[in-house]
Write an enzyme that holds these catalytic residues in place. Structure first.
Site, PDB file in Angstrom:
ATOM      1  N   HIS A  22     -36.189  53.821 -61.806  1.00  0.00           N
ATOM      2  CA  HIS A  22     -35.658  53.663 -60.223  1.00  0.00           C
ATOM      3  C   HIS A  22     -34.609  54.405 -59.875  1.00  0.00           C
ATOM      4  O   HIS A  22     -33.735  54.026 -59.097  1.00  0.00           O
ATOM      5  CB  HIS A  22     -35.871  52.412 -59.548  1.00  0.00           C
ATOM      6  N   ASP A  60     -42.682  54.686 -62.859  1.00  0.00           N
ATOM      7  CA  ASP A  60     -41.254  54.862 -61.418  1.00  0.00           C
ATOM      8  C   ASP A  60     -39.936  54.390 -62.538  1.00  0.00           C
ATOM      9  O   ASP A  60     -38.422  53.832 -62.349  1.00  0.00           O
ATOM     10  CB  ASP A  60     -41.032  53.245 -61.166  1.00  0.00           C
ATOM     11  N   ASN A 128     -46.079  53.580 -59.173  1.00  0.00           N
ATOM     12  CA  ASN A 128     -46.051  53.061 -57.947  1.00  0.00           C
ATOM     13  C   ASN A 128     -45.450  54.341 -56.849  1.00  0.00           C
ATOM     14  O   ASN A 128     -45.142  54.126 -56.017  1.00  0.00           O
ATOM     15  CB  ASN A 128     -46.697  52.098 -57.551  1.00  0.00           C
ATOM     16  N   HIS A 129     -44.282  54.300 -57.472  1.00  0.00           N
ATOM     17  CA  HIS A 129     -43.030  54.536 -56.942  1.00  0.00           C
ATOM     18  C   HIS A 129     -43.188  56.774 -56.703  1.00  0.00           C
ATOM     19  O   HIS A 129     -42.538  57.106 -55.987  1.00  0.00           O
ATOM     20  CB  HIS A 129     -41.674  53.899 -56.553  1.00  0.00           C
ATOM     21  N   HIS A 217     -48.725  50.125 -65.581  1.00  0.00           N
ATOM     22  CA  HIS A 217     -47.699  50.365 -64.532  1.00  0.00           C
ATOM     23  C   HIS A 217     -49.150  49.033 -63.568  1.00  0.00           C
ATOM     24  O   HIS A 217     -49.346  50.252 -62.449  1.00  0.00           O
ATOM     25  CB  HIS A 217     -47.398  51.205 -64.595  1.00  0.00           C
TER      26      HIS A 217
END
Length: 690
Positions: A22, A60, A128-129, A217
């Site tokens: 992240h 991510d 997913n980010h 993921h």
């Protein structure tokens, strides 16, 4: 599992495993803005220290779908610093690279590229980010891939069937089949597994010689009937599954006795929510593979910001809710608890000089039983110099109500606020949208739109900052409904009934709802200028100051446009755009648009009547968008649109000259701005009477 003494470096893969880094999380926060990059640097340092053969990332890598230049620059800097060099890579790549990296312009693993000097190759799937989106279906990992810093794999383009071709790697006598699957919407992937539409290829010869490693993921824990991927869906020939997306660190491999493989969940390297799972000590894994044997060694991350959380039930304490000063007593009680948590966080410091000192503190207070709440923001000011999150230290909640009447559940109502506060930390956006409409009465239900479509659009807006996702979904579903009504020649008396019936038909067709959302998102992405991120980072403070201090009223706002004249728009904005009085008008210069338009709700019947009225308008009362100055906010709807008077719930930020030019270029399918063509095709503005 591999025994502790059974190590043969010549035949043993050493892989550093990490997920959910992240990068860029809260990068604009003065205290926490650099946390993700600091820990990512520690991860790469450990990879170099332990002399690993490769780094494996489980999705991510970035927190945002469109990471800022600062975050991208920091990531590329660290990858070049720790992963490039003249150290020879002992891993032999056996499979067809043109298949494994088919989506890349350079389908070759980076350490075999003659133009690159790679010491530690990095392999990554998307999460997913940071999943692919927009024109070209690209993501941030595509940029790292084309620059030779990361080997991006696991990207799928088909929504009908997924065929996963493994990366075949060999070191000495050890062979690894590395499978990867980037993030896909859980419901869709769940359905594809059920219908046997996911296939994993495997070498035909000497299958027992291969160690099968799968990186995925997706939701691991069950969030709904189909909103997760059960381990039983995966093939039983796998040896180890690296599971990304879940942030709680469960890196020690646990055995699945049904499928006969191990599962490791490394968790995140930075806390992105103040939940209990994020408070678990964070690690990365050093995976050793020799033959068909594996060994996972936990490596604690020493630069992670300390995080302590505690739950308190006031009814279980000696506090009496009937005391006249009970609020002050509760606040004093919480101060003691927070002080104790800060001391606990200080005791957990690792001693690493780069570890942040200010901890994250979360105190969840159950105030059911008649206890009054105090102001959490004012409470946090007492710890502004001691914690990293003074604005949200305390979270008040209550025990979940049972059998709540739908009439009592209202956003802003007492019971509605209680339920929302309980689930706000853990609920997903689309689930909250569904729950809201499920609890709403008949007068608040959606008649034209679908709950799933609206939930998905809101998720795109929240998670990926697609500002036009919701308006484009509304516009697209509105157009489909309009086309359907016209095809059936529906009379005005039965329009409302026909709209509801058509909505119910679409809800029964799951694939059609998903197609509507995808089409709306494509339209929203096509309208997004290429330089959107650049302009959002460069918006000056004085511009915001001028906007906030402009003269405001509920109907009109004065603006300083660059154009001539004082045209007045239909929306009530008065400014200097070059539009005529009869056109759509402009907001005019830098004037601030009213937050709520003074417009009544419009029904489908009114919209059809508006179509007839608009068709009778003369050409002189219309204004082409080419007559609007570049400062005007053009929403991309033609003047003939019968629904153009419906107010949009979300208005885009003002686009500059470059944004307007790139938006027109995107409409033509051109990625670059073409100033000459714009000059030759733009019609002169009509003269106006003084």
């Amino acid at each position: 599992m591999m025994a502790s003494g059974d190590e043969d470096d010549a035949n043993t893969f050493k892989i550093l495993v990490a997920t959910d880094n992240h990068l860029g999380y809260m990068e604009k926060d003065a205290i926490r803005g650099n946390d993700s990059l600091v820990t990512f640097e520690e991860i790469l340092e450990k990879a170099k220290k332990h002399d690993v053969d490769l780094v494996l990332l489980g999705g991510d890598l970035f927190h945002h779908n469109k990471p800022s230049r600062k975050t991208m620059h920091g990531c590329m800097e660290l990858l070049r610093k720790y992963c490039m060099g003249d150290r020879p890579c002992q891993v032999e790549f056996l499979s067809d690279q043109s298949v494994n990296f088919a989506e890349s312009r350079f389908p070759i693993v980076n350490y075999e590229d003659p133009n690159m000097n790679v010491a530690i190759p990095v392999f990554s799937i998307h999460g997913n980010h940071d999943d692919p989106a927009g024109m070209g279906n690209l993501c941030a990992l595509d940029l790292l891939s084309v620059s030779g810093l990361v080997n991006y794999f696991g990207k799928t383009t088909s929504l009908e069937e997924i065929v996963i071709s493994p990366l075949l790697l060999q070191k000495g006598q050890t062979k690894i089949c590395l499978y990867g699957l980037g993030s896909i919407r859980d419901e869709r992937l769940h359905r594809m597994f059920v219908h046997k539409k996911v296939k994993m290829l495997h070498p035909r010869e000497n299958q027992e010689d291969w160690f099968n490693l799968f990186v995925i993921h997706q939701n691991h824990s069950k969030h709904g009937p189909t909103n997760y991927i059960p381990e039983q869906f995966l093939d039983d020939f796998l040896d180890l599954v690296i599971w990304g997306h879940e942030h709680e660190c469960k890196i020690d491999p646990f055995y699945n006795p049904v499928q006969h493989f191990f599962v490791s969940q490394p968790g995140s390297s930075v806390a992105t929510s103040l939940s209990e799972g994020e408070s678990v000590k964070k690690h990365v894994g050093l995976l050793r593979v020799n033959g068909r044997n594996l060994k996972m060694t936990k490596l604690e991350l020493e630069t992670v910001r300390p995080f302590c959380i505690e739950d308190v039930v006031l009814s279980d304490t000696s506090l009496n809710p009937d005391d006249y000063d009970i609020t002050k007593q509760v606040e004093a009680f919480c101060v003691e608890k927070v002080d104790a948590l800060i001391e606990q966080a200080e005791s957990e410091l690792t001693g690493n000089p780069r570890q942040p000192v200010k901890p994250l503190i979360r105190l969840r207070v159950d105030h059911s039983g008649g206890f009054e709440k105090f102001n959490p923001l004012r409470f946090g000011q007492k710890f502004v110099d001691r914690v990293a999150n003074p604005q949200d230290i305390v979270l008040f909640n209550t025990k979940k109500a049972q059998n709540v009447d739908k009439k009592d559940f209202k956003i802003g109502g007492e019971k509605g606020n209680q339920l929302l506060s309980d689930s706000l930390d853990t609920s997903r956006v689309e689930d909250m949208v569904k729950q809201h409409f499920a609890a709403a009465d008949e007068t608040m239900q959606l008649n034209l739109l679908t709950e799933k479509g609206m939930g998905d659009a809101v998720q795109e807006f929240v998670d990926k900052e697609e500002r036009e996702a919701i308006p484009e979904l509304v516009k697209y579903q509105l157009q489909k409904t309009q086309t359907h009504l016209r095809s059936r020649n529906a009379d005005e008396e039965i329009i409302d009934t026909e709209v509801i019936r058509y909505r119910d038909e679409r809800k029964k067709k799951v694939g059609e709802e998903e197609e509507e959302v995808r089409e709306a998102i494509k339209r929203a992405q096509a309208q997004r200028p290429d330089d959107e991120d650049e302009r959002s980072d460069m918006i000056s403070d004085d511009l915001d100051y001028n906007s906030d201090n402009s003269e405001e009223s509920t109907v009109t706002t004065k603006g300083r446009g660059r154009g001539r004249g004082r045209g007045t728009s239909r929306g009530g904005a008065r400014g200097g755009g070059r539009g005529s009085r009869g056109g759509r008008g402009s907001r005019g210069g830098r004037g601030k648009q009213p937050v709520v338009a003074d417009t009544s709700n419009v029904s489908i019947t009114d919209a059809f009547n508006a179509t007839k009225r608009k068709s009778q308008r003369g050409a002189g009362s219309r204004m082409s968008y080419r007559d609007v100055s570049d400062d005007d906010d053009v929403n991309g709807v033609s003047d003939d649109d019968p629904f153009d008077h419906i107010p949009q719930s979300l208005s885009r930020k003002r686009k500059g000259n470059v944004g307007a030019s790139s938006s027109r270029s995107a409409g033509r399918g051109v990625a670059f701005s073409d100033s000459e063509e714009e000059e030759t095709t733009r019609r002169p503005a009509p003269k106006r009477r003084r």
